[in-house]
Design a protein around this motif. Structure first.
Motif, PDB file in Angstrom:
ATOM      1  N   VAL A 125      -1.357   0.706  -0.844  1.00 55.52           N
ATOM      2  CA  VAL A 125      -0.699  -0.237  -0.229  1.00 55.52           C
ATOM      3  C   VAL A 125      -1.455  -1.090   0.653  1.00 55.52           C
ATOM      4  O   VAL A 125      -1.767  -2.209   0.737  1.00 55.52           O
ATOM      5  CB  VAL A 125       0.621   0.218   0.828  1.00 55.52           C
ATOM      6  CG1 VAL A 125       1.190  -0.747   1.837  1.00 55.52           C
ATOM      7  CG2 VAL A 125       1.682   0.739  -0.251  1.00 55.52           C
ATOM      8  N   ALA A 126      -2.487  -0.002   1.457  1.00 53.37           N
ATOM      9  CA  ALA A 126      -3.433  -0.634   2.206  1.00 53.37           C
ATOM     10  C   ALA A 126      -4.509  -1.293   1.501  1.00 53.37           C
ATOM     11  O   ALA A 126      -5.049  -2.619   1.935  1.00 53.37           O
ATOM     12  CB  ALA A 126      -4.064   0.619   3.043  1.00 53.37           C
ATOM     13  N   ILE A 127      -4.983  -1.056   0.258  1.00 55.71           N
ATOM     14  CA  ILE A 127      -5.911  -1.645  -0.442  1.00 55.71           C
ATOM     15  C   ILE A 127      -5.442  -3.013  -0.966  1.00 55.71           C
ATOM     16  O   ILE A 127      -6.055  -4.173  -0.971  1.00 55.71           O
ATOM     17  CB  ILE A 127      -6.538  -0.967  -1.622  1.00 55.71           C
ATOM     18  CG1 ILE A 127      -7.308   0.230  -0.861  1.00 55.71           C
ATOM     19  CG2 ILE A 127      -7.271  -1.705  -2.634  1.00 55.71           C
ATOM     20  CD1 ILE A 127      -8.168   1.422  -1.914  1.00 55.71           C
ATOM     21  N   ARG A 128      -4.109  -3.114  -1.264  1.00 51.50           N
ATOM     22  CA  ARG A 128      -3.536  -4.227  -1.982  1.00 51.50           C
ATOM     23  C   ARG A 128      -3.256  -5.245  -0.778  1.00 51.50           C
ATOM     24  O   ARG A 128      -3.868  -6.545  -1.060  1.00 51.50           O
ATOM     25  CB  ARG A 128      -1.952  -3.713  -2.491  1.00 51.50           C
ATOM     26  CG  ARG A 128      -1.371  -5.151  -2.697  1.00 51.50           C
ATOM     27  CD  ARG A 128       0.007  -4.600  -3.545  1.00 51.50           C
ATOM     28  NE  ARG A 128       0.775  -6.015  -3.884  1.00 51.50           N
ATOM     29  CZ  ARG A 128       1.295  -6.724  -2.771  1.00 51.50           C
ATOM     30  NH1 ARG A 128       1.447  -6.305  -1.609  1.00 51.50           N
ATOM     31  NH2 ARG A 128       1.878  -7.867  -3.423  1.00 51.50           N
ATOM     32  N   GLU A 129      -3.144  -4.882   0.362  1.00 49.08           N
ATOM     33  CA  GLU A 129      -2.915  -5.872   1.453  1.00 49.08           C
ATOM     34  C   GLU A 129      -4.324  -6.423   2.028  1.00 49.08           C
ATOM     35  O   GLU A 129      -4.399  -7.803   1.952  1.00 49.08           O
ATOM     36  CB  GLU A 129      -2.027  -5.063   2.788  1.00 49.08           C
ATOM     37  CG  GLU A 129      -0.615  -5.085   2.631  1.00 49.08           C
ATOM     38  CD  GLU A 129      -0.067  -4.337   3.513  1.00 49.08           C
ATOM     39  OE1 GLU A 129      -0.923  -3.880   4.781  1.00 49.08           O
ATOM     40  OE2 GLU A 129       1.094  -3.870   3.580  1.00 49.08           O
ATOM     41  N   PHE A 130      -5.135  -5.452   1.966  1.00 46.55           N
ATOM     42  CA  PHE A 130      -6.655  -5.846   2.203  1.00 46.55           C
ATOM     43  C   PHE A 130      -7.350  -7.025   1.331  1.00 46.55           C
ATOM     44  O   PHE A 130      -7.806  -8.245   1.454  1.00 46.55           O
ATOM     45  CB  PHE A 130      -7.390  -4.617   2.375  1.00 46.55           C
ATOM     46  CG  PHE A 130      -8.831  -5.080   2.791  1.00 46.55           C
ATOM     47  CD1 PHE A 130      -9.461  -5.557   3.871  1.00 46.55           C
ATOM     48  CD2 PHE A 130      -9.937  -5.033   1.507  1.00 46.55           C
ATOM     49  CE1 PHE A 130     -10.742  -5.769   4.050  1.00 46.55           C
ATOM     50  CE2 PHE A 130     -11.207  -4.911   1.648  1.00 46.55           C
ATOM     51  CZ  PHE A 130     -11.712  -5.445   2.919  1.00 46.55           C
ATOM     52  N   SER A 131      -6.885  -6.705  -0.135  1.00 49.39           N
ATOM     53  CA  SER A 131      -7.623  -7.407  -1.116  1.00 49.39           C
ATOM     54  C   SER A 131      -6.991  -8.946  -1.216  1.00 49.39           C
ATOM     55  O   SER A 131      -7.535  -9.701  -1.362  1.00 49.39           O
ATOM     56  CB  SER A 131      -7.515  -6.650  -2.510  1.00 49.39           C
ATOM     57  OG  SER A 131      -6.069  -6.728  -2.633  1.00 49.39           O
ATOM     58  N   LEU A 132      -5.415  -8.785  -0.785  1.00 53.40           N
ATOM     59  CA  LEU A 132      -4.947  -9.870  -1.039  1.00 53.40           C
ATOM     60  C   LEU A 132      -5.169 -10.859   0.394  1.00 53.40           C
ATOM     61  O   LEU A 132      -5.537 -12.122   0.119  1.00 53.40           O
ATOM     62  CB  LEU A 132      -3.355 -10.055  -1.033  1.00 53.40           C
ATOM     63  CG  LEU A 132      -2.750  -9.222  -2.355  1.00 53.40           C
ATOM     64  CD1 LEU A 132      -1.185  -9.020  -2.067  1.00 53.40           C
ATOM     65  CD2 LEU A 132      -3.182  -9.797  -3.369  1.00 53.40           C
ATOM     66  N   ALA A 133      -5.255 -10.295   1.482  1.00 52.17           N
ATOM     67  CA  ALA A 133      -5.910 -11.216   2.556  1.00 52.17           C
ATOM     68  C   ALA A 133      -7.191 -11.520   2.551  1.00 52.17           C
ATOM     69  O   ALA A 133      -7.408 -12.790   3.087  1.00 52.17           O
ATOM     70  CB  ALA A 133      -5.672 -10.234   3.968  1.00 52.17           C
ATOM     71  N   GLN A 134      -8.081 -10.689   1.881  1.00 51.70           N
ATOM     72  CA  GLN A 134      -9.566 -11.313   1.952  1.00 51.70           C
ATOM     73  C   GLN A 134      -9.752 -12.057   0.622  1.00 51.70           C
ATOM     74  O   GLN A 134     -11.003 -12.512   0.363  1.00 51.70           O
ATOM     75  CB  GLN A 134     -10.366 -10.029   1.712  1.00 51.70           C
ATOM     76  CG  GLN A 134     -10.141  -8.992   2.917  1.00 51.70           C
ATOM     77  CD  GLN A 134     -11.265  -9.804   4.085  1.00 51.70           C
ATOM     78  OE1 GLN A 134     -11.939 -10.016   3.845  1.00 51.70           O
ATOM     79  NE2 GLN A 134     -10.723  -9.373   5.289  1.00 51.70           N
ATOM     80  N   ASN A 135      -8.626 -12.290  -0.442  1.00 49.65           N
ATOM     81  CA  ASN A 135      -8.863 -12.832  -1.629  1.00 49.65           C
ATOM     82  C   ASN A 135      -9.820 -12.144  -2.540  1.00 49.65           C
ATOM     83  O   ASN A 135     -10.589 -13.097  -3.053  1.00 49.65           O
ATOM     84  CB  ASN A 135      -9.217 -14.462  -1.457  1.00 49.65           C
ATOM     85  CG  ASN A 135      -8.783 -15.295  -2.595  1.00 49.65           C
ATOM     86  OD1 ASN A 135      -8.066 -14.738  -3.454  1.00 49.65           O
ATOM     87  ND2 ASN A 135      -9.153 -16.628  -2.579  1.00 49.65           N
ATOM     88  N   ILE A 136      -9.942 -10.947  -2.613  1.00 51.26           N
ATOM     89  CA  ILE A 136     -10.624 -10.308  -3.413  1.00 51.26           C
ATOM     90  C   ILE A 136      -9.927  -9.660  -4.866  1.00 51.26           C
ATOM     91  O   ILE A 136      -8.884  -9.040  -4.299  1.00 51.26           O
ATOM     92  CB  ILE A 136     -11.433  -9.182  -2.623  1.00 51.26           C
ATOM     93  CG1 ILE A 136     -12.137  -9.411  -1.346  1.00 51.26           C
ATOM     94  CG2 ILE A 136     -12.223  -8.394  -3.616  1.00 51.26           C
ATOM     95  CD1 ILE A 136     -12.506  -8.433  -0.457  1.00 51.26           C
ATOM     96  N   PRO A 137     -10.680  -9.747  -5.853  1.00 49.04           N
ATOM     97  CA  PRO A 137      -9.889  -9.434  -7.086  1.00 49.04           C
ATOM     98  C   PRO A 137      -9.634  -7.750  -6.832  1.00 49.04           C
ATOM     99  O   PRO A 137     -10.764  -7.003  -6.630  1.00 49.04           O
ATOM    100  CB  PRO A 137     -10.798  -9.945  -8.136  1.00 49.04           C
ATOM    101  CG  PRO A 137     -12.163  -9.985  -7.725  1.00 49.04           C
ATOM    102  CD  PRO A 137     -11.696 -10.471  -6.367  1.00 49.04           C
TER     103      PRO A 137
END
Ligand SMILES: Cc1cc2nc3c(=O)[nH]c(=O)nc-3n(C[C@H](O)[C@H](O)[C@H](O)COP(=O)(O)OP(=O)(O)OC[C@H]3O[C@@H](n4cnc5c(N)ncnc54)[C@H](O)[C@@H]3O)c2cc1C
Length: 263
Positions: free
Chosen positions: A196-208
């Motif tokens: 959950v934390a990685i998903r939120e972070f990657s979406l916020a940072q626009n990182i695949p």
């Protein structure tokens, strides 16, 4: 997909309550397409534990496979009592694979707990392809780690209690590595709060980011429909729930972060 009686080559405790088992399974090993896939294990041929237990493939060399498993309940305890020469019956390979980075991406591999198993398989693929990568491995405490913290070799350990590597969660080194690399690509497997934390972070940072999800499942082949995960923006259509929910065993376990949501 095959069902195979796999003869156990070795089975040992590599960290506290965490075991590595290697076994001969030439049919499934040959059919294996890459990191992310799993097998479904029948530990005993009796009616006490009729359901197979899913385990990610941690390594495959064309004839043998390995798994890394944590003792959770009855079947993982039975597995830990197996000896070389004993066999287990396995079904596989199941599920999809991580899809590979492109060109100048820097893969950042993140494994939490025994979610490390498919991540080690992916690390092997990075090494074989000569791809520069980093790996972060998170655990609660030092006794759950069996790999050394070697930042010089881009291997970063974290522990919740600070007894090995960096104190805290995998998010510390992950945020740093993302800031330090121009084209990061995250691959992760581990407990749901970590995903959950990685998903939120990657979406916020626009990182695949690709996430391997370990939903509890009954059959592993799409029959029981027990391992669903909500699709992002999915809706029930034509009286079918398949547009709204994805089956982890058939469509996953690896998903692009933006394609799923956790409830
Ligand atoms: C695709 C996939 C890959 C997996 N890969 C690995 C792996 O590489 N290594 C590994 O150790 N485990 C892995 N798991 C989890 C593993 O399947 C379970 O730990 C195992 O089934 C537990 O069996 P058991 O009989 O020992 O425990 P059970 O008695 O079945 O379970 C004990 C308790 O643990 C919890 N639990 C068990 N499994 C899960 C789960 N999947 N999700 C959430 N909670 C659970 C439940 O609360 C349950 O009551 C994977 C699961 C999936 C779906």
């Amino acid at each position: 997909m095959h069902i195979e009686k796999a003869v156990i080559i070795s089975n040992s405790e590599v960290a506290h309550q965490i075991w590595e088992m290697k076994f001969e399974a030439p049919m499934i090993a040959k059919a294996s397409k890459g990191a992310g896939e799993f097998i479904n294990i029948l530990a005993m041929e009796n009616w006490q534990n009729p359901l197979r237990r899913p385990m990610s493939i941690a390594s495959s060399d064309g004839t043998t496979l390995s798994i890394i498993y944590k003792i959770f309940g009855e079947v993982t305890t039975i597995l830990s009592n197996k000896r070389p020469g004993d066999y287990i019956e396995i079904l596989g390979p199941l599920g999809n694979t991580f899809s590979h980075w492109q060109n100048d991406h820097h893969p950042i591999l993140v494994g939490g707990g025994v979610g490390l198993a498919p991540i080690l398989n992916l690390q092997h693929e990075c090494k074989s392809a000569g791809v520069d990568h980093s790996i972060i491995i998170g655990a609660r405490s030092a006794n759950e780690h069996f790999i050394d913290h070697e930042p010089d070799r881009k291997i970063y350990l974290t522990t919740d209690d600070g007894t090995a590597g960096e104190s805290g969660t995998v998010m510390g080194p992950l945020e740093r590595l993302v800031a330090d690399n121009t084209k990061p690509y995250i691959y992760a497997c581990g407990p749901e709060p970590m995903l959950v934390a990685i998903r939120e972070f990657s979406l916020a940072q626009n990182i695949p980011a690709q996430l391997s999800v370990e939903s509890y499942m009954g059959c592993g082949v799409g029959l029981c429909q027990g391992c669903v995960i909500p699709r992002q923006n999915g809706e029930i259509q034509h009286h079918s729930y398949h547009q709204k929910y994805s089956l982890v065993c058939l469509d996953g376990p690896v998903y692009e972060a933006e394609d799923i949501q956790f409830v």
